[in-house]
Design an enzyme around this catalytic site. Structure first.
Site, PDB file in Angstrom:
ATOM      1  N   TYR A  42     -21.602  -1.528  24.046  1.00  0.00           N
ATOM      2  CA  TYR A  42     -21.010  -0.878  25.305  1.00  0.00           C
ATOM      3  C   TYR A  42     -21.605  -0.980  26.678  1.00  0.00           C
ATOM      4  O   TYR A  42     -22.908  -0.946  26.434  1.00  0.00           O
ATOM      5  CB  TYR A  42     -20.598   0.607  25.186  1.00  0.00           C
ATOM      6  N   ASP A  58     -28.837  -5.348  28.220  1.00  0.00           N
ATOM      7  CA  ASP A  58     -28.640  -4.200  28.636  1.00  0.00           C
ATOM      8  C   ASP A  58     -29.408  -3.215  27.871  1.00  0.00           C
ATOM      9  O   ASP A  58     -29.404  -2.634  26.607  1.00  0.00           O
ATOM     10  CB  ASP A  58     -26.929  -3.747  28.350  1.00  0.00           C
ATOM     11  N   LYS A 109     -30.505   5.922  32.108  1.00  0.00           N
ATOM     12  CA  LYS A 109     -30.944   7.053  31.201  1.00  0.00           C
ATOM     13  C   LYS A 109     -32.168   7.592  31.398  1.00  0.00           C
ATOM     14  O   LYS A 109     -32.624   8.243  32.265  1.00  0.00           O
ATOM     15  CB  LYS A 109     -30.472   6.439  29.602  1.00  0.00           C
TER      16      LYS A 109
END
Ligand code: PMP
Length: 427
Positions: free
Chosen positions: A144, A239, A267
Site C-alpha cells: 500500500y 516506500d 509516520k
C-alpha cells in the site's frame, strides 16, 4: 448490557462521518466489533473514553516508536507552539530536519517535506514519470502506498498484469498505467520488464512489506529490482513510510545495502504529527517546482509543530542501542507467542522484522499477498476481541503489522504473551 461511551460515540459518529471514522481501518469492521474511542495515551498504553487501559500495539499505525506522549517530544511541540502554528513560509527547523534526513539516508540527496505518505508516493511517481518521460508504474500486490489514483489498483485477471481500479472513482485509464506483480516474484518482474520495460517509469515497493501484514523481501528480491530498473532506465522507489527509522536509522535500504533512486518517508518522521517526505537523487528531485517544472505544493507542508515533533523523535533514535532494544523486545514477543502457539498446536505463522510483527493464523508461511489472503481472518477476529478483553490492543485487521515501541517493557510483552495464551484457550 449497558452500552459503553465508545458505543454511544460511534452511534453518533456514523450520523456525521461516513462509517463513523476518518480512516477506514479504524472502524474495526474486519474484526466484527465497534471501535473504542481513545481519550489519551502514555508510553505503551492507550486509555479509552470508558477508562479501559490497553497495552497498545497499533502505535498510531507506526509513528509512535518512542511510545505515546513522550515527554521530550511533547516539550518540543509546546516550545514550537508558542511561536505560532503555521506561517506558509520557510522556517529554520525545516532546514535542520532536511539536513538530518539526508544525512541519515544517503540516497536522499534532496528531500521535500509533505504532510502524508499518500502525497510522498504520489509525488515520487510523478517525478519518475517526468524524469523518464514514461507513463507506467510497476507495483506489488499487497503493498500500500496511500490512496492516490494510480496506486489504488490491483492485478487484473488473466495472464496480463495491467492494473484495474480497486476503488470506484479511479479511472480505468489511470489504473491501466499501473502494472501489478506478486511480491517476491522475481520471474514476473523480469517478464514485465522484458515485455514493457521501455514504458516503465518506476517500480515502487515496500522494501519490507507492512500492509499485507509483515512480509520480508526474499533474498535477492530488492537487488533484482535494482538491477532491472537500472538495466531498463526506470527509477526504483522505496516506500519506507513504515520502515524508515523503524527497522534501522538508515531504513531498509541500509539493512539490505540497496540504494533506491527515490524514497518515501512518513509516520516516524513526524513523531505523531502530520509530516512525511519524499527524497532521492538530486537530478530527479531538482525537477520539483520552483527549481524545475514538476508541480507539487502544500499549504501545511513542513508544518512547524510536526517538524519539531519529528526532529525530537529522530534525535532520540540516534542514541546507541535503540534498535538493538527494539529487536530484543520484538524477539521476546516473537518467542513467547511462538511457544504459546506451539503448546496449543495452533497452526500459524509469525512474520517479524525487528519491531514489526504479524501473526497469520492457519498458514505455515506468508511470502506474498496470496499467502496472506489464505490466512484465517475469522480466527484473527476472535483472537483480536479476546485480546482486547484481556487489555491488549492489537491491529484491528489480520493484514496489518503490530508495532512495538521503546516504551514497551519486558513486563508489557510478558503480559501480552500470557493474554495470548488465555485468549487462545478461551476461543
Ligand atoms: N505508504 C505506506 C507503506 C503506508 O503504510 C502508508 C500508510 N499506512 C502510506 C504510504 C500512506 O500514508 P498516509 O496514510 O500518511 O497517507
Amino acid at each position: 448490557m449497558q452500552s459503553s461511551l465508545s458505543d454511544k460515540l460511534f452511534a453518533e459518529a456514523v450520523q456525521h462521518i461516513p462509517g463513523g471514522v476518518n480512516s477506514p481501518v479504524r472502524a474495526w469492521k474486519a474484526v466484527g466489533a465497534t471501535p473504542r474511542f481513545i481519550q489519551r495515551a502514555r508510553g505503551s498504553t492507550v486509555v479509552d473514553v470508558d477508562g479501559n487501559v490497553f497495552i497498545d500495539y497499533v502505535g498510531s499505525w507506526g509513528p509512535m516508536i518512542l511510545g505515546h506522549a513522550q515527554p521530550q517530544v511533547l516539550r518540543a511541540v509546546q516550545q514550537a507552539l508558542r511561536d505560532g502554528t503555521s506561517f506558509g513560509a520557510p522556517t529554520p527547523r525545516e532546514v535542520e530536519i532536511a539536513r538530518l534526513l539526508t544525512a541519515a539516508i544517503p540516497s536522499m540527496e534532496r528531500v521535500r517535506l509533505v504532510s502524508t505518505g499518500t502525497e510522498a508516493s504520489m509525488t515520487a511517481l510523478r517525478l519518475a514519470r517526468a524524469f523518464t518521460s514514461r507513463q507506467k508504474t510497476l507495483k506489488f500486490d499487497g503493498c500500500y502506498h496511500g490512496h492516490s489514483d494510480s496506486l489504488l489498483v490491483r492485478a487484473g485477471s488473466g495472464a496480463m498484469t495491467f492494473g484495474v481500479p480497486t476503488s470506484p472513482g479511479v479511472s480505468a485509464a489511470v489504473a491501466a498505467d499501473t502494472i501489478v506483480a506478486r511480491y517476491n516474484d522475481t520471474a514476473t518482474v523480469i517478464r514485465v520488464f522484458r515485455e514493457v520495460g521501455d514504458q516503465i517509469a518506476s517500480v515502487i515497493v515496500e522494501p519490507v512489506a507492512g500492509n499485507m501484514g509483515v512480509v520480508p523481501p526474499a533474498p535477492g528480491f530488492l537487488e533484482l529490482l535494482r538491477d532491472q530498473t537500472r538495466l531498463h532506465g526506470a527509477l526504483l522507489i522505496f516506500d519506507e513510510v513504515i520502515t524508515g527509522f523503524r527497522l534501522r536509522y538508515g531504513g531498509v535500504q541500509d539493512m539490505y545495502g540497496v540504494r533506491p533512486d527515490l524514497t518515501c518517508l512518513g509516520k516516524i518522521v513526524g513523531g505523531g504529527l502530520p509530516l512525511a517526505a519524499v527524497g532521492g537523487r538530486a537530478e530527479v528531485m531538482d525537477q520539483l517546482a520552483p527549481e524545475g517544472a514538476v508541480y507539487q505544493a502544500g499549504t501545511l507542508s513542513g508544518n512547524p509543530l510536526a517538524v519539531a515533533a519529528g526532529l525530537e523523535t529522530l534525535r532520540h533514535l540516534t542514541k546507541p542501542g535503540v534498535y538493538e532494544r527494539l529487536e530484543e523486545l520484538g524477539r521476546r514477543f516473537h518467542d513467547g507467542l511462538e511457544e504459546v502457539l506451539r503448546q496449543r498446536r495452533v497452526r500459524a505463522c509469525i512474520n517479524r522484522v525487528g519491531s514489526m510483527l504479524t501473526l497469520f493464523f492457519g498458514v505455515d508461511a506468508v511470502a506474498d499477498a496470496d499467502g496472506a489472503r489464505a490466512c484465517d481472518t475469522e480466527l484473527y477476529a476472535r483472537f483480536f476481541r479476546a485480546m482486547l478483553a484481556h487489555g491488549i490492543y492489537l491491529p484491528p485487521s489480520a493484514f496489518e503489522a503490530l508495532f512495538i515501541s521503546l516504551a514497551h517493557s519486558e513486563a508489557d510483552i510478558d503480559q501480552t504473551v500470557q493474554a495470548a495464551a488465555a485468549a487462545l484457550d478461551s476461543l
